[in-house]
Design a protein around this motif. Structure first.
Motif: not given
Length: 255
Positions: A108-110, A120-122, A126-128
């Motif tokens: 997610l950071l990348a 933002n962990l929320r 969605k990206q999983l």
């Protein structure tokens, strides 16, 4: 031929200037990098390979000469700003990832590389599905460890994650700094195969430092050999096809 997207023009990096130990680590080096180039880089220890990469990323400012990106001189552009178009995978699997964050959190950071971002962990859930899909192609069970802290991965899994992080947001320039050297032969071969497939499929522009003569000859459309901070040879695809490992051994022995 189209204009280069990245250039080093007469670049010199001098250390211990004015002393008896003065040395040009880069010695009036010139290199044109074109869109879609996959350049493998060979050179003995001290040839200037790491200094070349550090000059491209901005970790080192040249003593003289110019670093040019898309026609603009960027000698003093910060490392952070260069991450908008550059990404790098290091030899050490521990570099390039956050060990206490999970695989998914690292990805997610990348995805936000080079952007002003708030973590933002929320947005993670969605990206999983995307993260599961791209990690599955690594064929090393990384897709089953999305919620595992990166520090708990094997070296091969962690390096595969580093590669995914470097390529998830297509960089203009991808730097591979002996990225398979710390892995066992089987893991190294698998990662190199996926590396090549990704570069070809995404038409990435890539520079790869390697000590593996087989990989230098097998992969890429260009092979450059560094010697004493300058480019001694720059072989194109057709010239590479005529080279053998014995040719390269002879070169190193001559030098």
């Amino acid at each position: 031929m189209s204009k280069p997207i990245f250039q080093l023009k007469d670049v010199t990096k001098t250390v211990n200037a004015g002393s008896p130990e003065e040395l040009n680590i880069l010695n009036h080096l010139n290199l044109d990098i074109h869109d879609g180039d996959f350049i493998t880089i060979l050179g003995s220890n001290g040839a200037g390979k790491s200094t070349l990469f550090n000059s491209i990323t901005g970790n080192i400012v040249p003593t003289s000469g110019d670093i040019i990106y898309k026609g603009n001189r960027i000698n003093k552009m910060s490392v952070v700003k260069r991450t908008k178009f550059l990404s790098r995978v290091f030899q050490d699997p521990k570099l390039g990832t956050a060990p206490r964050m999970t695989v998914a959190e690292n990805l997610l950071l990348a995805e936000k590389r080079g952007e002003h971002r708030l973590f933002n962990l929320r947005g993670l859930n969605k990206q999983l599905p995307l993260f599961k899909k791209i990690t599955a192609k690594m064929n090393n069970s990384l897709d089953k460890r999305l919620n595992t802290p990166t520090g708990n991965l094997s070296g091969g899994q962690r390096q595969a994650l580093s590669f995914l992080m470097a390529t998830i947001k297509r960089p203009d320039i991808l730097l591979l700094d002996e990225h398979t050297a710390a892995l066992d032969p089987n893991t190294s071969e698998k990662l190199m195969k996926i590396t090549n497939e990704t570069i070809i499929k995404e038409n990435l522009t890539c520079l790869m430092i390697t000590h593996q003569l087989e990989d230098a000859l097998k992969y890429g459309n260009r092979l450059i050999v560094l010697h004493k901070g300058a480019i001694a040879y720059d072989f194109n695809s057709e010239e590479k096809k005529k080279l053998s490992k014995e040719d390269m051994y002879k070169f190193f022995n001559e030098k």
